[in-house]
Write an enzyme that holds these catalytic residues in place. Structure first.
Site, PDB file in Angstrom:
ATOM      1  CB  SER A 197      -0.957  -0.028   1.171  1.00 15.93           C
ATOM      2  OG  SER A 197      -1.900   0.954   0.972  1.00 15.93           O
ATOM      3  CG  ASN A 198      -0.239   4.687  -1.190  1.00 21.56           C
ATOM      4  OD1 ASN A 198      -1.060   5.458  -0.525  1.00 21.56           O
ATOM      5  ND2 ASN A 198      -0.945   4.293  -2.230  1.00 21.56           N
ATOM      6  CG  PHE A 199       3.324   6.290   3.757  1.00 21.12           C
ATOM      7  CD1 PHE A 199       3.550   5.542   4.940  1.00 21.12           C
ATOM      8  CD2 PHE A 199       4.640   6.474   3.024  1.00 21.12           C
ATOM      9  CE1 PHE A 199       4.425   4.717   5.346  1.00 21.12           C
ATOM     10  CE2 PHE A 199       5.873   5.645   3.187  1.00 21.12           C
ATOM     11  CZ  PHE A 199       5.646   4.907   4.400  1.00 21.12           C
ATOM     12  CB  ALA A 240      -2.384   7.395  -3.100  1.00 17.58           C
TER      13      ALA A 240
END
Ligand code: C5P
Length: 402
Positions: A208-210, A276
């Site tokens: 995943s991402n932040f 995102a």
């Protein structure tokens, strides 16, 4: 414009409280639902019975209703309200509001309320011009509260000067105008993606991402507060939606987000792609936890996810407005403008990882907007809600031209 609006009318202990019968009547006549909250002193000036009869709701004054013991939740009231109007506002209540002295139901509700606040001061001229009152009013302004200035004329003390509460008709006009200006997206259907996507590796791990979803949620709140019907397709985030006008579809993966967006697309006037989205997903998700002992140098085979913005750009119909985001670490302007074209967007909002207090997780952002008309709009570092306001102003102009 006041039809169906939930208005809390907070009445405090000033002689102008008698005008609140008319104010309540006018608000109800304009279609608003009015909940009156009185401070204990206000009841010396006007009977709660008058106001409950006119508003059609029991007046709230205490934290508990004496005969039933029922708890009056200031938090629920604060969330219910579309606007909080404090009229008349005495010097004492203004001072309490300015300094967070929550010793009665009204000030407690004020501190809980998320809705816009309108304050109509009423007091004698010397109290009105005392530095303490002026400073407290300035503090309320700095909190974003709207002060409905008192007028000049003969006061209850027979002195002549500034301090008369604005007439009920004019208070209603101020509210009406406020909602008119702020409903510039009325009946527009806006589809927004927000947050990250999560791509499973095995039952316990993921890629995943932040992204926190804060920017997308701020955009959803901004659109809803301006009257739009909002559909928010959200990846896994820990945020709540506050405005009842937001329909939320929770998804996990990019494929799920793609499907939800493509389903909703035909019914949307505008699409804001703020999520995102993971560019890749795992080709074969392991059905059991991958064991360390079994694989020394594990290789995870990835496969591209659909580019949702691109799919939207390809199938968008004339008149639909599409907005993208670009989070860049280098070569920011060129990269963002490339995406604007490739994804067939009307405008793109770029934020750079190089700017402090911008991008993932934080509550502020600093963006530059590039439009398909060749304009560049540079923004300051602001709260994400204020940035959302600026972005939606640009969107509004586009929707107006369709
Ligand atoms: O190409 P890049 O991911 O930087 O583009 C960012 C823009 O494209 C954002 O508006 C983002 O929401 C959107 N996007 C998307 N689907 C993807 C990747 C990005 O909608 N798979």
């Amino acid at each position: 414009m006041l039809k169906g609006k939930h208005i809390i009318l907070g009445i405090t202990g000033g002689i102008a409280a008698y005008k609140c019968a008319t104010l309540t009547r006018l608000l109800v006549k304009a279609g608003a639902e009015v909940q009156v909250i009185m401070t204990p002193n206000a009841k010396q000036f006007i009977q709660p019975l008058t106001l409950s009869t006119l508003s059609g709701k029991p007046v709230i004054s205490e934290f508990f209703t004496a005969n039933t013991g029922q708890w009056n939740s200031h938090v629920d009231l604060g969330l219910w309200a579309d606007a909080l109007v404090i009229a008349p506002a005495t010097a004492s209540t203004i001072g309490k509001m300015a300094n967070g002295v929550a010793d009665n139901m009204l000030v407690t509700t004020y501190l809980s309320a998320k809705a816009p606040v309108f304050v109509a001061p009423s007091m004698d001229l010397d109290m009105m011009r005392h530095p303490s009152t002026l400073r407290n009013l300035e503090l309320l302004r700095s909190y974003g509260n709207h002060i409905i200035e008192p007028t000049a004329g003969e006061l209850a003390s027979h002195l002549i000067g500034k301090g008369r509460m604005e007439e009920p008709e004019n208070i209603v006009k101020v509210l009406d105008n406020f909602f008119k200006v702020n409903e510039d997206l009325k009946d527009k259907r806006v589809l927004i993606t927000a947050g990250p996507t999560v791509e499973k590796i095995d039952p316990v791990r993921y890629i995943s991402n932040f992204s926190s979803g804060k920017m997308g949620f701020a955009l959803a709140e901004e659109c809803a507060s301006r009257g739009a019907q909002v559909t928010l397709v959200a990846g896994p985030v820990s945020l709540k939606t506050e405005n009842a006008g937001i329909r939320r579809i929770d998804v996990t993966t990019a494929l799920e987000m793609h499907e939800a967006v493509m389903n909703e697309l035909p019914d949307s006037d505008a699409v804001i792609l703020c999520a995102a989205v993971a560019d890749y997903r795992v080709e074969h998700i392991a059905d059991k936890k991958i064991k360390r002992e079994k694989t020394e140098n594990p290789v995870i085979q990835l496969t591209p996810n659909p580019d949702i913005a691109r799919s939207v750009g390809q199938s968008k119909r004339p008149g639909q407005v599409t907005v993208g985001f670009a989070l860049e670490t280098d070569n920011e302007n060129v990269n963002a403008q490339g995406k604007l074209e490739r994804k067939n967007l009307n405008f793109i909002v770029m934020n750079s990882m190089r700017d402090k207090n911008a991008g993932f997780q934080v509550d502020t952002n600093k963006v530059t907007i590039f439009t398909d008309k060749g304009e560049t709009i540079e923004g300051e570092c602001k709260s994400k809600r204020d940035v959302a306001h600026d972005i939606i102003d640009v969107l509004h102009k586009y929707l107006d031209q369709q």
